[in-house]
Every structure is written in C-alpha cells, then in structure tokens.
Design an enzyme around this catalytic site. Structure first.
Site, PDB file in Angstrom:
ATOM      1  CB  CYS A  93      30.061  -3.484  14.660  1.00  0.00           C
ATOM      2  SG  CYS A  93      28.947  -3.077  16.075  1.00  0.00           S
ATOM      3  CB  THR A  95      33.245  -8.742  12.703  1.00  0.00           C
ATOM      4  OG1 THR A  95      32.217  -8.160  13.519  1.00  0.00           O
ATOM      5  CG2 THR A  95      34.181  -9.343  13.389  1.00  0.00           C
ATOM      6  CG  HIS A 158      31.895 -10.455  18.982  1.00  0.00           C
ATOM      7  ND1 HIS A 158      32.147  -9.792  18.197  1.00  0.00           N
ATOM      8  CD2 HIS A 158      31.403 -11.574  18.459  1.00  0.00           C
ATOM      9  CE1 HIS A 158      31.636 -10.048  16.869  1.00  0.00           C
ATOM     10  NE2 HIS A 158      31.306 -11.434  17.139  1.00  0.00           N
ATOM     11  NE  ARG A 312      20.519  -6.932   7.139  1.00  0.00           N
ATOM     12  CZ  ARG A 312      19.679  -5.762   6.942  1.00  0.00           C
ATOM     13  NH1 ARG A 312      18.620  -6.078   6.261  1.00  0.00           N
ATOM     14  NH2 ARG A 312      20.129  -4.619   7.434  1.00  0.00           N
TER      15      ARG A 312
HETATM   16  N1  LIG Z   1      32.733  -6.118   2.735  1.00  0.00           N
HETATM   17  C1  LIG Z   1      31.676  -5.357   3.574  1.00  0.00           C
HETATM   18  N2  LIG Z   1      31.598  -3.962   3.506  1.00  0.00           N
HETATM   19  C2  LIG Z   1      30.496  -3.341   4.485  1.00  0.00           C
HETATM   20  N3  LIG Z   1      29.749  -4.075   5.054  1.00  0.00           N
HETATM   21  C3  LIG Z   1      29.645  -5.629   5.235  1.00  0.00           C
HETATM   22  C4  LIG Z   1      30.704  -5.894   4.338  1.00  0.00           C
HETATM   23  N4  LIG Z   1      30.775  -7.470   4.748  1.00  0.00           N
HETATM   24  C5  LIG Z   1      29.725  -7.566   5.579  1.00  0.00           C
HETATM   25  N5  LIG Z   1      28.979  -6.380   5.973  1.00  0.00           N
HETATM   26  C6  LIG Z   1      27.991  -6.095   6.794  1.00  0.00           C
HETATM   27  O1  LIG Z   1      28.321  -6.136   8.079  1.00  0.00           O
HETATM   28  C7  LIG Z   1      27.211  -6.771   8.699  1.00  0.00           C
HETATM   29  C8  LIG Z   1      27.480  -7.907   9.539  1.00  0.00           C
HETATM   30  O2  LIG Z   1      28.264  -7.574  10.493  1.00  0.00           O
HETATM   31  P1  LIG Z   1      29.584  -8.521  11.042  1.00  0.00           P
HETATM   32  O3  LIG Z   1      30.150  -8.691   9.924  1.00  0.00           O
HETATM   33  O4  LIG Z   1      30.141  -7.621  12.136  1.00  0.00           O
HETATM   34  O5  LIG Z   1      28.984  -9.935  11.695  1.00  0.00           O
HETATM   35  S1  LIG Z   1      29.813 -10.711  12.843  1.00  0.00           S
HETATM   36  O6  LIG Z   1      29.744 -10.201  13.845  1.00  0.00           O
HETATM   37  O7  LIG Z   1      30.963 -11.094  12.137  1.00  0.00           O
HETATM   38  O8  LIG Z   1      28.793 -11.944  12.788  1.00  0.00           O
HETATM   39  C9  LIG Z   1      26.108  -6.873   7.966  1.00  0.00           C
HETATM   40  O9  LIG Z   1      25.477  -5.684   8.074  1.00  0.00           O
HETATM   41  P2  LIG Z   1      23.795  -5.632   7.594  1.00  0.00           P
HETATM   42  O10 LIG Z   1      23.842  -5.634   6.063  1.00  0.00           O
HETATM   43  O11 LIG Z   1      23.469  -3.989   7.981  1.00  0.00           O
HETATM   44  O12 LIG Z   1      23.082  -6.568   8.085  1.00  0.00           O
HETATM   45  C10 LIG Z   1      26.899  -7.205   6.622  1.00  0.00           C
HETATM   46  O13 LIG Z   1      26.079  -6.936   5.358  1.00  0.00           O
END
Ligand SMILES: Nc1ncnc2c1ncn2[C@@H]1O[C@H](COP(=O)(O)OS(=O)(=O)O)[C@@H](OP(=O)(O)O)[C@H]1O
Length: 346
Positions: A93, A95, A158, A312
């Site tokens: 989400c 994190t 989580h 991603r």
């Molecule tokens: N800096 C930053 N800004 C915006 N979005 C980001 C960022 N870093 C990671 N992501 C996107 O967050 C998704 C990974 O979720 P989590 O970080 O919650 O993963 S985890 O639960 O810690 O494994 C994953 O989303 P999706 O791209 O839709 O797969 C990541 O690309």
C-alpha cells in the site's frame, strides 16, 4: 551466546536466493517453536498465493507460519514506548514511501543537506525503518537499541489492529496508517509475488484474485485490516493518522505537512521558505529512490531478494491494465459492502 541453528542457516544464506530450492521452507521450519507448530496444526489453513506455501488464520487474519511466530513473539515481548512511531499498512500500500517520508521528516535536523549526505541515499527505507515482524521472526526478544537513532524509534508493521500487542494499544505511541485502493494493491501484490518467485511457477492471476476477494492474503482480509485502523483513527485521532496512497500522490506536499504536524515536528516558516518540504518530497520520490544504486542492486539482508522489488510503477490506477471489467466490478462491490456505513470510500 552460540547462534541457534536457524541463525546459522540464515547467516549462511545471507546472499543466497531463498526462493530457490525451497530454502525458505527450511528457514521457516527451523524458526518455529514447538508451541507454534502445535498451534498451526489447530488453525484453519489455506494454500498461499504469494511466496508462502500456506497461510493460517489466527485471530481472524491470515499469516504465513513465520509471521505467526513473529506475531506471537511481538504480542508477548514487544514493549512500546510512548515516543515510538509505528507505521502500519496492508502490504503493497506504499509502505516503502511512507517509511522514507517519515524517516526524512523525523531525522531532518541531523541531515540538513540531503543532497550532500542522507541515509536514504545509501540505505533502502526498509533497513532504516524495519518491520517488527522481521525483527521478531528469528529472535523471540530482539535487542531494539539500534533503533534509538534519536528520541523517536521508527518501526513498521502489517499487523491488524485487533492483534496489536497490548503494549502498543496501552501506550501513547503514535501510529500512521496508509491504505490504498484494493485493486491497485492486489496488482502490486501480484507483480511482487511474481518477481520473488522468478522462474518458479506463478499460479494464475484469476486464482490469486479469488483468494484476495475471499480475504486470504497475508495480514488480510485487506478490508478488515483497513477498518481496524480507520475506527481507531476516528476514536483517537491524536494517536492514529489515517492516510490514502491516492491522496498522497495527488497532493504530496499537503500530506507531508500533515505528517510532520502529526509527528510533532511541523515545518517552520523558515524551512518552508528554504524549500525543505520539497527537498524531502524529491528525496523520497519514486523516481529518486528507485534510481539509487542501493535500490537497484542492493539486497534485503537474510531474505536475499533485491530491493528493486519494492519499486515497480508507483502509480494510481494500474489495475485497469491487468483486471477485467468484471473483476474490477467485483472488487469494487466487495469494497463498497465492507466499508458500508464506515465513511470510507475508494
Ligand atoms: N517512493 C514511492 N512513491 C510512490 N510509490 C512507491 C514508492 N516506492 C515504492 N512505491 C510503490 O509502492 C508499492 C509497494 O508497496 P509497499 O512499499 O507497501 O510494499 S511492501 O509492503 O513494503 O512490500 C509498489 O506499487 P506498484 O508500483 O503499484 O506495484 C511500488 O512501486
């Protein structure tokens, strides 16, 4: 003190790929206490669709065996401090982003020239703000003194609200909960799983979707995890800040300012004039973090997988590229029903 067999195994596997040759299952089995092995045999069990072979239902939520072990260790041994800051999410989400932002806000007076040196430039956010589950997975009562970087210990989890250890519920520590549209969360999960499993069998998207809809997913049902913290944020807004990934993407500065106020460290007028909030947003942006050498080539200690799996696309709405209109309609209906009367919407 001699290392336990599982610590020795983990050490030997530090750079290995746990997903290969079923090493993960070996590590899991080595780390389970007799108590947990007995407990597992009495719990509802489903085949997992992520990296774990099986998920077990405990206190109404689903866990892989190793996380259930960690949960029991946390419930029994974790002592929250009033000054702790706990970042909570359903997996996938946002994190990683939240960890980076909070770390940068809380520690900004130590590193006031982030272009020159900042720990986020050379460390993945999951190293700087560890998951409680990971700390307590191997060790029943780990030494947390390394977290006392400054007055605030930054932690993440989580774990659903109902299963939080009493020491968190009873303390005055603050929690930030970040949620995300379940459709994008599911797709993010799906890609993460496939990256971790590499050339191993992936299972079909349809099967995984079915499980997600049934609530069978790590730390899920997704919606129940969200609702627990949503309710706490309504009852105790001074303790829980509830955020949405989509809103943060839309208005990052507004949310950064909100976070800083909640964390007790608002930006001063001078900082605003100097562009400190913008600097932090740039430092923690998807583009910046995902292009850092550490996040392109570094690996998660012990687990062995690359930090790059946490990055991603980082966009809103990617589910439309993967889910059929029927799937979208089905998930939206479930979300609507689950959040009915709660005031929550996606
Ligand atoms: N800096 C930053 N800004 C915006 N979005 C980001 C960022 N870093 C990671 N992501 C996107 O967050 C998704 C990974 O979720 P989590 O970080 O919650 O993963 S985890 O639960 O810690 O494994 C994953 O989303 P999706 O791209 O839709 O797969 C990541 O690309």
């Amino acid at each position: 003190m001699d290392p336990t067999p599982s610590q020795t195994l983990l050490h030997a596997l530090k750079d290995a790929d746990l997903m290969k040759d079923n090493l993960l299952e070996q590590v899991i089995q080595n780390n389970l206490t007799e108590e947990v092995k007995n407990l597992l045999s009495s719990l509802p069990k489903e085949s997992g669709w992520m990296i774990s072979d099986h998920l077990y239902q405990y206190q109404n939520f689903w866990y892989p065996a190793i996380h259930l072990q960690a949960l029991l260790n946390i419930q029994r041994n974790f002592q929250a401090l009033d000054t702790d800051l706990v970042l909570v999410t359903n997996p996938k989400c946002g994190t990683t982003w939240l960890k980076a932002l909070c770390f940068a806000i809380v520690n900004r007076f130590h590193f006031d020239n982030p272009k020159q040196y900042h720990p986020l430039l050379t460390n993945n956010p999951h190293i700087l703000v560890p998951f409680l589950e990971n700390l307590y997975m191997i060790d029943q009562n780990p030494d947390l003194s390394c977290l006392s970087f400054n007055a605030t210990r930054l932690l993440s989890t989580h774990i659903p609200h109902a299963s939080l250890p009493d020491s968190i519920k009873d303390s005055k520590c603050k929690l930030v909960y970040l949620c995300r549209d379940p459709k994008d969360t599911f797709i993010s999960f799906w890609h993460f799983n496939n990256k971790l499993r590499k050339d191993m069998e992936h299972g079909s998207l349809e099967e995984a979707f079915e499980k997600f809809c049934e609530g069978v997913v790590e730390f899920g049902p997704f919606w129940d995890n969200v609702l627990g913290y949503w309710k706490m944020s309504l009852e105790s807004p001074e303790r829980v800040l509830f955020l949405k990934y989509e809103e943060m993407k839309k208005e990052p500065k507004t949310h950064l300012m909100k976070l800083a106020v909640f964390l007790g460290s608002p930006f001063s007028a001078e900082e605003e004039k100097d562009g400190v909030p913008e600097e932090i947003l740039n430092l923690c942006s998807f583009d910046n973090l995902s292009n850092l050498e550490v996040n392109k080539t570094g690996k998660m200690p012990m687990a062995g997988f690359e930090f790059s799996v946490f990055f991603r696309r980082g966009e809103v709405g990617d589910h439309v590229n993967h889910l059929t209109p029927e799937m979208i309609e089905r998930l939206d209906k479930i979300t609507e029903q689950k959040f009915l009367d709660s005031g929550l919407k996606f």
